[in-house]
Design a protein around this motif. Structure first.
Motif, short mmCIF file in Angstrom:
data_model
loop_
_atom_site.label_atom_id
_atom_site.label_comp_id
_atom_site.label_asym_id
_atom_site.label_seq_id
_atom_site.Cartn_x
_atom_site.Cartn_y
_atom_site.Cartn_z
N TRP A 126 111.47 -4.05 6.66
CA TRP A 126 110.13 -4.21 7.22
C TRP A 126 109.76 -5.67 7.45
CZ3 TRP A 126 107.45 -0.52 3.20
CH2 TRP A 126 107.73 0.80 3.55
N LEU A 127 109.01 -5.89 8.52
CA LEU A 127 108.34 -7.15 8.79
C LEU A 127 106.86 -6.97 8.48
CD1 LEU A 127 108.35 -10.04 10.02
CD2 LEU A 127 107.95 -8.98 12.25
N PHE A 128 106.32 -7.84 7.63
CA PHE A 128 104.94 -7.72 7.17
C PHE A 128 104.02 -8.68 7.93
CE2 PHE A 128 107.23 -5.81 3.75
CZ PHE A 128 106.35 -4.96 3.09
N SER A 129 102.75 -8.29 8.01
CA SER A 129 101.74 -9.16 8.60
C SER A 129 100.39 -8.85 7.97
CB SER A 129 101.67 -8.96 10.12
OG SER A 129 100.98 -7.77 10.43
N SER A 130 99.32 -9.41 8.56
CA SER A 130 97.99 -9.25 7.98
C SER A 130 97.03 -8.60 8.96
CB SER A 130 97.40 -10.61 7.59
OG SER A 130 96.88 -11.26 8.74
N THR A 131 95.84 -8.27 8.44
CA THR A 131 94.79 -7.69 9.29
C THR A 131 93.82 -8.73 9.80
OG1 THR A 131 93.60 -7.14 7.24
CG2 THR A 131 94.80 -5.38 8.30
#
Length: 410
Positions: A126-131
């Protein structure tokens, strides 16, 4: 362990694994450099760049070792970011944001939930990011059977357009009128997750810092990381290290952009620049004493900045390693050490990325070269949070001993 433009004699020797990771970062940076100017100009969502990160093997490195990951230090993680960022600062930022959002859920999860998340993360790559930004209207959560339904729209959600999972927050208002913040892991494939392609700015153009929208998105209880309470002020010191980590990531990105500008300028000066009209008797611009002075200034300032960023990374590593034993005063001291690095990185990177033109000459302003990209990346991202507030924060801490209240920016 932060890399420098100059050889660091007497520096700690990287482990075999760290050397392997740095070589992988250098290889990825070199591959990205081949068409970075064209990709920056096209200003399309970084779908191919995200895939390049997945293919590089550099994504899962901040999954804790006790749950099957490598659990690399922040010093190592940010040096990987720095080495890529010299060539493609936007893609390096994507990776840096990912490292932080991948690591921080483990501060709140119990061991069983953490083990499940690690297993899924490693299996899925997985590649994670933010809201997105903590400012303005927040995403709202409503309790339903089996989980929550969230609604809201947030700008500046770096990486979300190409991410697999979003580490986000939503506000839950209780029946008694009080509110709390829920930390959630959101699958970007869920129904109702809308990723807008609206990131069209001066620089950092390939970071997918677009608007994200949640339209009646169901989040099951299993995807709830924690109830974070009303504010970060009440949380344990070790649980609010995300802000110093982000501020240090930003410093690293600015340093990398400035280094990239100087390295590109050096190549241009050696190959293309001509001695100035009054530089009589010189056959090469690389012999011009005034051009040499420019490069001496660049290297001196960037070597100093590199050392400051390196020390701040070591401080963050130490704080992270303290775990629940970290005190509020210790957290404050580390945060202000990082703040000092952020201020210096802001000043030095803006200055150096603009002044490289003085060393290269008029023809370097041609749009075909794309040397402006480094300055545009720095100028855009340094607007993330006003540096004036960092000066004030540092002044209050040094002069009056006022510790910063943990927040999204301190």
């Amino acid at each position: 362990m932060t890399a420098s433009l100059l050889t660091r004699h007497g520096a700690p020797v990287p482990s075999d694994r760290e050397r392997e990771l740095f070589e992988a970062a250098e290889a990825l940076g070199k591959a990205l450099a081949a068409d970075v100017r064209e990709r920056d100009a096209a200003n399309r969502p970084p779908v191919a760049e995200a895939q390049a990160l997945r293919d590089s093997g550099l994504l899962p490195l901040t999954v804790p070792a006790r749950f099957g990951g490598e659990g690399i230090s922040w010093s190592t993680a940010f040096e990987i970011v720095q080495r890529i960022g010299r060539q493609d600062n936007s893609t390096a930022q994507l990776l840096g944001y990912h490292y932080i959002f991948q690591a921080f859920p483990y501060l709140d999860l119990d061991d069983d939930a953490a083990a499940r998340l690690a297993e899924q993360t490693l299996a899925g790559g997985w590649l994670f990011s933010s809201t997105g930004t903590p400012q303005g209207q927040q995403v709202q959560a409503r309790r339903v059977e089996g989980g929550y339904v969230i609604n809201g729209r947030k700008p500046f959600a770096t990486g979300s357009y190409v991410a697999d999972r979003i580490y986000g927050r939503a506000i839950l208002t209780r029946e008694d009128g009080t509110s709390t913040r829920l930390a959630l892991l959101i699958d970007t494939a869920w129904e109702g997750v809308v990723r807008h392609d609206d990131w069209d700015v001066l620089g950092s153009r390939l970071t997918a810092t677009n608007t994200i929208e949640f339209r009646d998105v169901f989040v099951p209880d299993a995807a709830v990381v924690a109830d974070l309470g009303a504010s970060d002020e009440a949380r344990a010191p070790h649980q609010v290290l995300a802000t110093p980590a982000f501020q240090l990531l930003f410093s690293t990105a600015y340093l990398a952009a400035a280094e990239g500008a100087v390295l590109a300028a050096r190549d241009y000066t050696r190959s293309t620049s001509r001695p100035w009209y009054h530089a009589e008797g010189l056959e090469s611009a690389a012999e011009d004493p005034f051009i040499l002075n420019h490069y001496g200034s660049f290297v001196a300032h960037l070597t100093g900045l590199s050392a400051v960023v390196r020390e701040a990374a070591q401080a963050l590593d130490w704080a992270w390693g303290q775990g629940a034993a970290l005190t509020a005063a210790e957290r404050a001291g580390v945060a202000e050490q990082v703040a000092a690095a952020k201020v210096l990185a802001h000043e030095v990177a803006l200055d150096v990325t603009a002044k490289v033109y003085d060393a290269m000459g008029a023809r370097a302003a041609g749009t075909g070269y794309g040397f402006d990209r480094h300055w545009r990346d720095v100028r855009t991202h340094t607007l993330h949070d006003p540096v004036a507030y960092k000066y004030n924060e540092l002044g209050r801490f040094f002069l009056n001993g006022t510790e910063p209240i943990p927040s999204a920016y301190r």
